[in-house]
Motif scaffolding. Sequence first.
Motif, PDB file in Angstrom:
ATOM      1  N   LEU A   2       0.815  -1.211   0.000  1.00 57.97           N
ATOM      2  CA  LEU A   2       0.000   0.000   0.000  1.00 57.97           C
ATOM      3  C   LEU A   2       0.851   1.264   0.000  1.00 57.97           C
ATOM      4  N   GLU A   3       1.909   1.265   0.795  1.00 55.68           N
ATOM      5  CA  GLU A   3       2.707   2.483   0.973  1.00 55.68           C
ATOM      6  C   GLU A   3       3.378   2.936  -0.329  1.00 55.68           C
ATOM      7  N   LEU A   6       1.038   4.664  -2.824  1.00 57.62           N
ATOM      8  CA  LEU A   6       0.628   5.963  -2.282  1.00 57.62           C
ATOM      9  C   LEU A   6       1.759   6.980  -2.398  1.00 57.62           C
ATOM     10  N   GLN A   7       2.980   6.555  -2.127  1.00 63.39           N
ATOM     11  CA  GLN A   7       4.131   7.456  -2.255  1.00 63.39           C
ATOM     12  C   GLN A   7       4.326   7.886  -3.711  1.00 63.39           C
ATOM     13  N   ARG A  10       1.763  10.461  -4.443  1.00 64.47           N
ATOM     14  CA  ARG A  10       2.104  11.716  -3.760  1.00 64.47           C
ATOM     15  C   ARG A  10       3.219  12.451  -4.494  1.00 64.47           C
ATOM     16  N   LEU A  19      -5.540  12.096  -3.624  1.00 62.38           N
ATOM     17  CA  LEU A  19      -4.606  10.974  -3.625  1.00 62.38           C
ATOM     18  C   LEU A  19      -5.355   9.676  -3.309  1.00 62.38           C
ATOM     19  N   VAL A  20      -6.210   9.712  -2.307  1.00 68.50           N
ATOM     20  CA  VAL A  20      -6.981   8.528  -1.923  1.00 68.50           C
ATOM     21  C   VAL A  20      -7.894   8.092  -3.067  1.00 68.50           C
ATOM     22  N   ALA A  23      -5.819   6.445  -5.768  1.00 69.76           N
ATOM     23  CA  ALA A  23      -5.386   5.113  -5.337  1.00 69.76           C
ATOM     24  C   ALA A  23      -6.538   4.115  -5.434  1.00 69.76           C
TER      25      ALA A  23
END
Length: 96
Positions: A2-3, A6-7, A10, A19-20, A23
Motif C-alpha cells: 500500500l505504501e 501511495l508514495q 504523492r 490521492l486517496v 489510489a
Amino acid sequence: MLEAPLQILRHAGFSGQELVDAAHAIFAYTAGWYILASGEGGSWSGPSDEAVAAAGEAAPLAASLAPELRDWSRGMDEGLRALLDGLEARRQRSTD
C-alpha cells in the motif's frame, strides 16, 4: 503493498482526498482486470463467434469489434493509460 503506490501518487503531485481517490481507482481497476483475467469468479474473453452469429443484426457493433474485445492485454494497457491520463487531468485542474 500500500505504501509504495501511495508514495508514487504523492510524488506525482496528488494529495489528500485526491490521492486517496486516485489510489482507489487504480487499485479497483487493476484488481478487476486481475479477477477477469485469472478466471477467479468467472472470466470474460469477449463475445464468442457463436454469440456474435446468434445476435445477428441486433449487435452489429459488438460483432464488428469482437476481435478487439478479445484482446485483453491491449485492453488492460490502454484502459489503465486512459485512467491515469484522466487522473492527471483532474490533478492539474485542481492545482490551477
